[in-house]
Design a protein around this motif. Structure first.
Motif, PDB file in Angstrom:
ATOM      1  N   TRP A 198      -3.078  -9.728  68.663  1.00  0.00           N
ATOM      2  CA  TRP A 198      -2.050  -9.007  67.900  1.00  0.00           C
ATOM      3  C   TRP A 198      -1.203  -8.137  68.823  1.00  0.00           C
ATOM      4  O   TRP A 198       0.034  -8.110  68.726  1.00  0.00           O
ATOM      5  CB  TRP A 198      -2.734  -8.167  66.826  1.00  0.00           C
ATOM      6  CG  TRP A 198      -1.798  -7.510  65.851  1.00  0.00           C
ATOM      7  CD1 TRP A 198      -0.475  -7.786  65.650  1.00  0.00           C
ATOM      8  CD2 TRP A 198      -2.122  -6.452  64.943  1.00  0.00           C
ATOM      9  NE1 TRP A 198       0.046  -6.987  64.675  1.00  0.00           N
ATOM     10  CE2 TRP A 198      -0.936  -6.154  64.219  1.00  0.00           C
ATOM     11  CE3 TRP A 198      -3.273  -5.737  64.670  1.00  0.00           C
ATOM     12  CZ2 TRP A 198      -0.904  -5.163  63.232  1.00  0.00           C
ATOM     13  CZ3 TRP A 198      -3.237  -4.756  63.683  1.00  0.00           C
ATOM     14  CH2 TRP A 198      -2.073  -4.473  62.979  1.00  0.00           C
ATOM     15  N   LEU A 199      -1.854  -7.413  69.736  1.00  0.00           N
ATOM     16  CA  LEU A 199      -1.114  -6.557  70.663  1.00  0.00           C
ATOM     17  C   LEU A 199      -0.169  -7.375  71.540  1.00  0.00           C
ATOM     18  O   LEU A 199       0.990  -6.994  71.753  1.00  0.00           O
ATOM     19  CB  LEU A 199      -2.096  -5.767  71.531  1.00  0.00           C
ATOM     20  CG  LEU A 199      -2.936  -4.707  70.805  1.00  0.00           C
ATOM     21  CD1 LEU A 199      -3.965  -4.106  71.747  1.00  0.00           C
ATOM     22  CD2 LEU A 199      -2.043  -3.624  70.220  1.00  0.00           C
ATOM     23  N   LEU A 200      -0.655  -8.509  72.028  1.00  0.00           N
ATOM     24  CA  LEU A 200       0.203  -9.360  72.869  1.00  0.00           C
ATOM     25  C   LEU A 200       1.338  -9.961  72.052  1.00  0.00           C
ATOM     26  O   LEU A 200       2.465 -10.115  72.547  1.00  0.00           O
ATOM     27  CB  LEU A 200      -0.640 -10.465  73.511  1.00  0.00           C
ATOM     28  CG  LEU A 200      -1.675  -9.999  74.536  1.00  0.00           C
ATOM     29  CD1 LEU A 200      -2.506 -11.187  75.036  1.00  0.00           C
ATOM     30  CD2 LEU A 200      -0.994  -9.304  75.712  1.00  0.00           C
ATOM     31  N   ALA A 201       1.048 -10.319  70.796  1.00  0.00           N
ATOM     32  CA  ALA A 201       2.094 -10.881  69.937  1.00  0.00           C
ATOM     33  C   ALA A 201       3.179  -9.854  69.653  1.00  0.00           C
ATOM     34  O   ALA A 201       4.369 -10.194  69.599  1.00  0.00           O
ATOM     35  CB  ALA A 201       1.473 -11.374  68.626  1.00  0.00           C
ATOM     36  N   ARG A 202       2.795  -8.601  69.469  1.00  0.00           N
ATOM     37  CA  ARG A 202       3.791  -7.547  69.236  1.00  0.00           C
ATOM     38  C   ARG A 202       4.680  -7.364  70.460  1.00  0.00           C
ATOM     39  O   ARG A 202       5.898  -7.152  70.323  1.00  0.00           O
ATOM     40  CB  ARG A 202       3.099  -6.238  68.881  1.00  0.00           C
ATOM     41  CG  ARG A 202       2.497  -6.221  67.479  1.00  0.00           C
ATOM     42  CD  ARG A 202       1.720  -4.929  67.229  1.00  0.00           C
ATOM     43  NE  ARG A 202       2.591  -3.774  67.256  1.00  0.00           N
ATOM     44  CZ  ARG A 202       3.287  -3.329  66.215  1.00  0.00           C
ATOM     45  NH1 ARG A 202       3.231  -3.994  65.053  1.00  0.00           N
ATOM     46  NH2 ARG A 202       4.043  -2.259  66.303  1.00  0.00           N
ATOM     47  N   ARG A 203       4.107  -7.473  71.642  1.00  0.00           N
ATOM     48  CA  ARG A 203       4.920  -7.377  72.857  1.00  0.00           C
ATOM     49  C   ARG A 203       5.932  -8.518  72.921  1.00  0.00           C
ATOM     50  O   ARG A 203       7.099  -8.311  73.256  1.00  0.00           O
ATOM     51  CB  ARG A 203       4.024  -7.395  74.090  1.00  0.00           C
ATOM     52  CG  ARG A 203       3.219  -6.127  74.303  1.00  0.00           C
ATOM     53  CD  ARG A 203       2.393  -6.212  75.571  1.00  0.00           C
ATOM     54  NE  ARG A 203       3.222  -6.476  76.745  1.00  0.00           N
ATOM     55  CZ  ARG A 203       2.753  -6.715  77.953  1.00  0.00           C
ATOM     56  NH1 ARG A 203       1.434  -6.747  78.150  1.00  0.00           N
ATOM     57  NH2 ARG A 203       3.565  -6.950  78.958  1.00  0.00           N
TER      58      ARG A 203
END
Length: 432
Positions: A198-203
């Motif tokens: 999720w964190l990488l997708a938000r980036r």
């Protein structure tokens, strides 16, 4: 080591090489088993055939897995699976920021009832991917969201799943108890992977600056709640049976027949949900059972026979003696070995079953929990399959998202590696 143990080492190397060359996994495992049993001459081959016969007619695997896949086929023909997917994805329109984690969670939940990763992706993908794309998620992330949710570990909450049936057989514990005991480690590993994903997708989404274009929820037909509830009915029945004990309506059923009874209850509810489908249910149920035998149970037969050949060679005893001096390495080996085999071969079943056959029976001797070791092997294999370009679920997700399989694997690999590291560390430290 004995000469036979050295033969087993060479055999393992050959098996891994053949799988890497994309030779059929079942054929490879059976050839590897043949070499090991043949070392004992005619007596060894007789023993191998006896093992094959026992596994090909083993009710502990055939009945639960066949009935679970049969029920999945019934859900497909009645449309109950699609209605469950619509129910799970509908709230995501109200919270666009939660589209990615919600999409992964939806796949994870669907996989608990549809014990096929590619089947889960095929049912969920046509609804989830357009929803993600409309919410501003790029195609590669949308495909990776579907892949992670459909293949990460949700199946392990179904007592009829291959890995849970094998673990139940090896430990002698009821299926619902095995499922309950694997849950904390499963949530820890998969939750860690989801958070990183999720964190990488938000980036990536901030870099793309793609605006959401979600439409109103009211434009969609209403969800049939009864049809949406049918897929989870067998699981609810099985867990209620575990809680109620002797008071359960299924108390008279034992072993595989209990799971079969729960799946047949689901079939009857499917018929109530779609009365006109009655004439199709029996053919679909048995077609699903046949599919399970061809594509799933056959892998268990081959993997179990190969594992027995390795055990007879004495190599397992050598490994156990080595691990007894360094027990902290056993959890790592239990997870990493099936992970590597699954990445190479694209199948999570055969590596998980084979490693469980090796390590679960000797877990007590190593001072480890057999269920924990089996869970590590299962999740390691699941994570490895999800990272394999050769896996069927990767191919399905790539087609549905119109992206390359290798691109999807590159996106899910870092989160899965973090999840695997977390579950190994949690096991070694006794944190879960």
């Amino acid at each position: 080591m004995t000469p036979l143990a050295w033969l087993a080492v060479l055999d393992l190397v050959a098996v891994v090489a053949l799988i890497a060359m994309r030779v059929d996994v079942r054929l490879t495992l059976l050839l590897g088993a043949t070499a090991l049993f043949a070392a004992d001459g005619a007596a060894g081959m007789v023993e191998m055939l006896a093992k094959l016969v026992a596994e090909m007619s083993n009710p502990a695997t055939i009945v639960p897995i066949g009935s679970a896949m049969g029920f999945a086929f019934v859900l497909r023909v009645t449309g109950c699976d699609r209605e469950m997917v619509r129910l799970l994805t509908r709230p995501l329109r109200l919270a666009p920021a939660l589209l990615v984690p919600g999409g992964v969670a939806a796949g994870y939940l669907v996989n608990t009832t549809i014990v096929s990763q590619s089947g889960t992706a095929a049912v969920l993908g046509p609804i989830l991917i357009p929803l993600l794309r409309a919410g501003g998620v790029d195609a590669a992330t949308a495909g990776a969201t579907l892949l992670l949710g459909a293949s990460m570990g949700g199946e392990l909450f179904n007592p009829g799943a291959v890995e849970m049936r094998k673990l139940s057989e090896l430990t002698g514990l009821p299926g619902h108890e095995v499922v309950s005991r694997q849950a904390p480690l499963n949530f820890t590993a998969c939750g860690s992977a989801l958070l990183v994903f999720w964190l990488l997708a938000r980036r990536r989404s901030r870099a793309a600056e793609q605006a959401p274009v979600l439409g109103p929820v009211l434009s969609e037909p209403r969800v049939n709640l009864f049809k949406a509830a049918v897929p989870i009915a067998p699981l609810a029945v099985l867990f209620a049976d575990g809680v109620l004990g002797a008071a359960s309506p299924l108390a008279e059923f034992v072993g595989p027949s209990k799971i079969l009874a729960a799946m047949l209850i689901g079939v009857m509810l499917s018929w109530l949900a779609v009365p006109r489908s009655g004439s199709k249910l029996a053919p679909e149920f048995f077609e699903g059972a046949g599919y399970a035998y061809t594509h799933v149970i056959s892998l268990i037969v081959a993997a179990s026979t190969f594992a027995e050949g390795i055990r007879r060679s004495g190599l397992i005893r050598v490994v156990v003696e080595a691990l007894a001096e360094r027990p902290a390495l056993a959890p790592m080996a239990s997870a990493v070995l099936p992970w590597g085999l699954a990445v190479i071969g694209g199948s999570g079943i055969a590596p998980a079953v084979a490693i469980m056959e090796f390590f679960v029976p000797v877990a007590d001797a190593l001072g480890l929990d057999p269920v924990r070791i089996g869970t590590l092997a299962s999740l390691g294999a699941h994570f490895g399959r999800t990272m394999s370009p050769a896996a069927a679920v990767v191919v399905v997700c790539a087609r549905l998202s119109d992206e390359s399989g290798r691109r999807l694997v590159a996106i899910v690999a870092p989160p899965l590696l973090v999840g695997m590291a977390v579950m190994i560390a949690a096991t070694v430290l006794g944190a879960v």
